[in-house]
Design an enzyme around this catalytic site. Structure first.
Site, PDB file in Angstrom:
ATOM      1  N   ILE A 150     -15.733 152.720 -56.800  1.00 17.07           N
ATOM      2  CA  ILE A 150     -14.397 152.125 -56.950  1.00 17.07           C
ATOM      3  C   ILE A 150     -14.270 150.899 -56.064  1.00 17.07           C
ATOM      4  O   ILE A 150     -13.807 149.840 -56.478  1.00 17.07           O
ATOM      5  CB  ILE A 150     -13.304 153.158 -56.600  1.00 17.07           C
ATOM      6  CG1 ILE A 150     -13.291 154.254 -57.658  1.00 17.07           C
ATOM      7  CG2 ILE A 150     -11.931 152.491 -56.508  1.00 17.07           C
ATOM      8  CD1 ILE A 150     -12.292 155.357 -57.406  1.00 17.07           C
ATOM      9  N   CYS A 382     -28.813 145.723 -22.048  1.00 14.81           N
ATOM     10  CA  CYS A 382     -27.351 145.804 -22.012  1.00 14.81           C
ATOM     11  C   CYS A 382     -26.901 147.032 -21.214  1.00 14.81           C
ATOM     12  O   CYS A 382     -27.043 147.039 -20.003  1.00 14.81           O
ATOM     13  CB  CYS A 382     -26.752 145.731 -23.412  1.00 14.81           C
ATOM     14  SG  CYS A 382     -25.059 145.130 -23.343  1.00 14.81           S
ATOM     15  N   HIS A 509     -28.894 140.928 -25.408  1.00 18.34           N
ATOM     16  CA  HIS A 509     -29.705 141.684 -26.372  1.00 18.34           C
ATOM     17  C   HIS A 509     -30.775 140.774 -26.967  1.00 18.34           C
ATOM     18  O   HIS A 509     -30.521 140.141 -27.996  1.00 18.34           O
ATOM     19  CB  HIS A 509     -28.832 142.177 -27.530  1.00 18.34           C
ATOM     20  CG  HIS A 509     -27.834 143.226 -27.174  1.00 18.34           C
ATOM     21  ND1 HIS A 509     -28.058 144.560 -27.400  1.00 18.34           N
ATOM     22  CD2 HIS A 509     -26.599 143.138 -26.636  1.00 18.34           C
ATOM     23  CE1 HIS A 509     -26.994 145.255 -27.008  1.00 18.34           C
ATOM     24  NE2 HIS A 509     -26.089 144.416 -26.545  1.00 18.34           N
ATOM     25  N   GLU A 511     -33.177 141.536 -28.694  1.00 25.77           N
ATOM     26  CA  GLU A 511     -33.665 142.050 -29.989  1.00 25.77           C
ATOM     27  C   GLU A 511     -33.029 141.335 -31.185  1.00 25.77           C
ATOM     28  O   GLU A 511     -33.591 141.330 -32.274  1.00 25.77           O
ATOM     29  CB  GLU A 511     -33.440 143.572 -30.092  1.00 25.77           C
ATOM     30  CG  GLU A 511     -31.994 144.044 -30.220  1.00 25.77           C
ATOM     31  CD  GLU A 511     -31.297 144.265 -28.878  1.00 25.77           C
ATOM     32  OE1 GLU A 511     -31.720 143.664 -27.872  1.00 25.77           O
ATOM     33  OE2 GLU A 511     -30.309 145.031 -28.845  1.00 25.77           O
TER      34      GLU A 511
HETATM   35  N1  GLN Z   1     -20.927 149.613 -22.863  1.00 28.89           N
HETATM   36  C1  GLN Z   1     -21.426 148.462 -22.171  1.00 28.89           C
HETATM   37  C2  GLN Z   1     -20.421 147.323 -22.140  1.00 28.89           C
HETATM   38  O1  GLN Z   1     -19.524 147.272 -22.913  1.00 28.89           O
HETATM   39  C3  GLN Z   1     -22.747 148.007 -22.763  1.00 28.89           C
HETATM   40  C4  GLN Z   1     -22.654 147.543 -24.175  1.00 28.89           C
HETATM   41  C5  GLN Z   1     -23.984 147.486 -24.872  1.00 28.89           C
HETATM   42  O2  GLN Z   1     -24.957 148.122 -24.453  1.00 28.89           O
HETATM   43  N2  GLN Z   1     -24.049 146.735 -25.950  1.00 28.89           N
HETATM   44  O3  GLN Z   1     -20.528 146.461 -21.317  1.00 28.89           O
END
Ligand code: GLN
Length: 541
Positions: A150, A382, A509, A511
């Protein structure tokens, strides 16, 4: 040339790999010298996947302009080296939000606002917005979900209208499934026939069918499908399960998918795509026999898509190091002081995963303590970097209650704290520190060496919390160095223990920017350190 629009729809079941087919086609067209981009339209009401739990749709990918996006955009970038943006991922929620905003402004001049034409017009405007920039020869649009849902209907209806408006500049590819029934030892074409019928019922005749299958589909069956589905016989191709997704572009090229698309779009076929760099990567991948074993400590380990970009970055890094990746998922909730050695002892390197919230966090500290004390190459990403800082504060600096205010807002030693500009934010969606920021690296650091002595890098972020600079001096004095920072705000982006083999945490990050042809150097260096450590252990045994 006029911009050509290619639509990729899916039928029968989800998870057939529309993203991989779209990425593979883009890869081939790019290798033919065309300017290509890929966009995804997702039929859910969330404005973006940023507020979704990874258990719902897997990892949330982040574009360099700071959009929280569907993980398929990660495939698009990894397969093509293109940069996607906010314009490359649109949801039903975004479409409705924009239409409702217009209605409130009075833009519709008293008209009744309806799905057709207002929602479909808004979808069409979004489909064409990247094409309007004049930067692309081909816009590939992947429609999320399956035909017949839908919630996909307004998107499918928009494709029908666009097909009419765009004429020859439009090609429709439909991806379906041909199941193999084990008991009967037979491949079955009926679901595909039904799925194409369903598409025809809403007014779309696909130009090309791609059939996903476990077993090779014989030629006469392909011809039968072509006949029943009203598609030319050469335009029915199969996508047999491949050992690696990176082989799919080659598989598609061997069945002429790129040529078919050019032909359907009324274009000349000149020569062959230049696949040399891609083939080099595939050769390396196939030649690699020795393993490198990396542990990924996280809390979403039961779901393979939750850490998609990290998996792929590690795979690329292992391949460029001529190794086969043996990736072990380690559930952080299950780790404690008495079982940690058993889990980590045989690993060549450990990644501490990103994440949110308290669940599984203590296990990450246990893992980090073990890695630090046993000098195992360790990479914190992170939240993983934040955990490195907290573990060090607790066990080396003697700040027993050190924590992130995300986990305990009453902690006296808030070594990780909410960023100043985050304190007044109450809306959760799209409000983190998102997207690419510049980071200056200390030229004498291990991390600068990983980036081949580059001292200014740009990497993508997704977080609310940060290293608390009030503690910088005490960390540095006691061995944990802050070796990367944002040049404007002085936010700490990288920490490392220079005394260790390889112990680095990044607030960003890496990655998200690692691709098949341009692997992120920090992953390549981390895997190289893991291999070195493996060899050292072998010598000592
Ligand atoms: N929770 C953590 C923050 O907000 C790390 C976030 C994450 O690993 N992307 O800073």
């Amino acid at each position: 040339m006029e911009t050509k629009y290619i639509f990729v729809t899916g039928g029968v079941v989800s998870s057939l790999g529309k993203g991989i087919i779209s990425s593979s086609l883009a890869n081939l067209l790019k290798a033919r010298g065309y300017r290509v981009t890929i966009q995804k339209f997702d039929p859910y009401i969330n404005i973006d996947p940023g507020t979704l739990n990874p258990y719902e749709h897997g990892e949330c990918y982040v574009t360099s302009d700071g959009h929280e996006a569907d993980l398929d955009l990660g495939h698009y970038e990894r397969f093509t080296d293109i940069h996607t943006s906010r314009a490359n991922n649109v949801t039903t929620g975004r479409i409705y939000q924009s239409v409702i905003d217009k209605e409130r402004r009075g833009d519709y001049l008293g008209k009744t606002v309806q799905i057709i034409p207002h929602i479909t017009d808004e979808i069409k405007r979004n489909v064409k917005s990247l094409g309007k920039t004049g930067q692309y020869d081909f816009i590939i649009t992947e429609i999320g979900g399956t035909v017949g849902d839908i919630e996909s209907l307004p998107f499918i209806e928009s494709v029908r209208q666009l097909r009419w408006e765009l004429g020859n500049d439009c090609v429709c590819i439909h991806l379906t499934y041909v199941p193999y029934i084990k008991a009967a030892k037979e491949l079955k074409t009926k679901p595909t026939q039904h799925s194409v019928k369903q598409l025809q019922e809403v007014g779309i005749q696909p130009d090309i069918l791609v059939l996903r299958t476990e077993k090779i589909i014989p030629a006469d069956m392909l011809r039968k499908i072509a006949l029943f589905c009203n598609v030319s016989a050469d335009a029915v191709i199969q996508s047999v399960d491949a050992p690696s997704i990176y082989e799919v572009p080659v598989m598609m090229h061997s069945q002429h998918l790129d040529e078919l698309v050019l032909k359907k779009a009324g274009m000349a076929i000149n020569g062959e795509p230049d696949m040399r760099p891609w083939m080099n990567f595939l050769d390396k991948m196939k030649m690699a026999t020795e393993k490198v074993t990396i542990g990924l400590v996280g809390k979403y380990v039961e779901l393979q898509d939750a850490y998609k970009s990290i998996n792929e970055s590690l795979f690329q890094a292992a391949t460029y190091n001529d190794r086969k990746l043996d990736l072990r998922y380690i559930h952080s909730e299950k780790l404690n002081d008495s079982n940690i050695a058993e889990h980590l002892r045989d690993l060549d390197g450990v990644i501490i995963a990103p994440g949110f919230g308290q669940r599984g966090i203590e296990g990450k500290f246990v893992a980090l303590k073990y890695c630090r004390e046993n000098d195992i190459p360790t990479f914190g990403i992170c939240l993983g970097m934040q955990c490195m800082v907290i573990e060090y504060a607790r066990n080396v600096l003697g700040l027993g209650d050190a924590n992130s205010t995300e986990m305990d807002h009453t902690t006296k030693n808030n070594v990780i704290d909410l960023m100043e500009e985050q304190k007044s934010i109450s809306n959760m969606g799209g409000t983190m520190r998102l997207g690419a920021y510049t980071c200056k690296l200390n030229p004498n650091s291990r991390v600068a060496k990983a980036y081949k002595d580059k001292i200014e890098i740009s990497e993508r972020h997704r977080h609310r919390f940060e290293f608390n600079n009030d503690y910088r001096e005490i960390f540095e004095k006691n061995g944990m160095k802050c070796v990367g920072e944002n040049p404007e705000t002085h936010l700490v982006e990288v920490v490392e223990l220079p005394e260790k083999r390889w112990f680095i945490g990044t607030q960003y990050h890496p990655e998200y920017s690692s691709t098949v042809l341009n692997p992120n150097p920090i992953f390549v260096d981390f895997v190289a350190a893991a291999i070195k450590y493996q060899k050292e252990r072998m010598l000592n045994n």
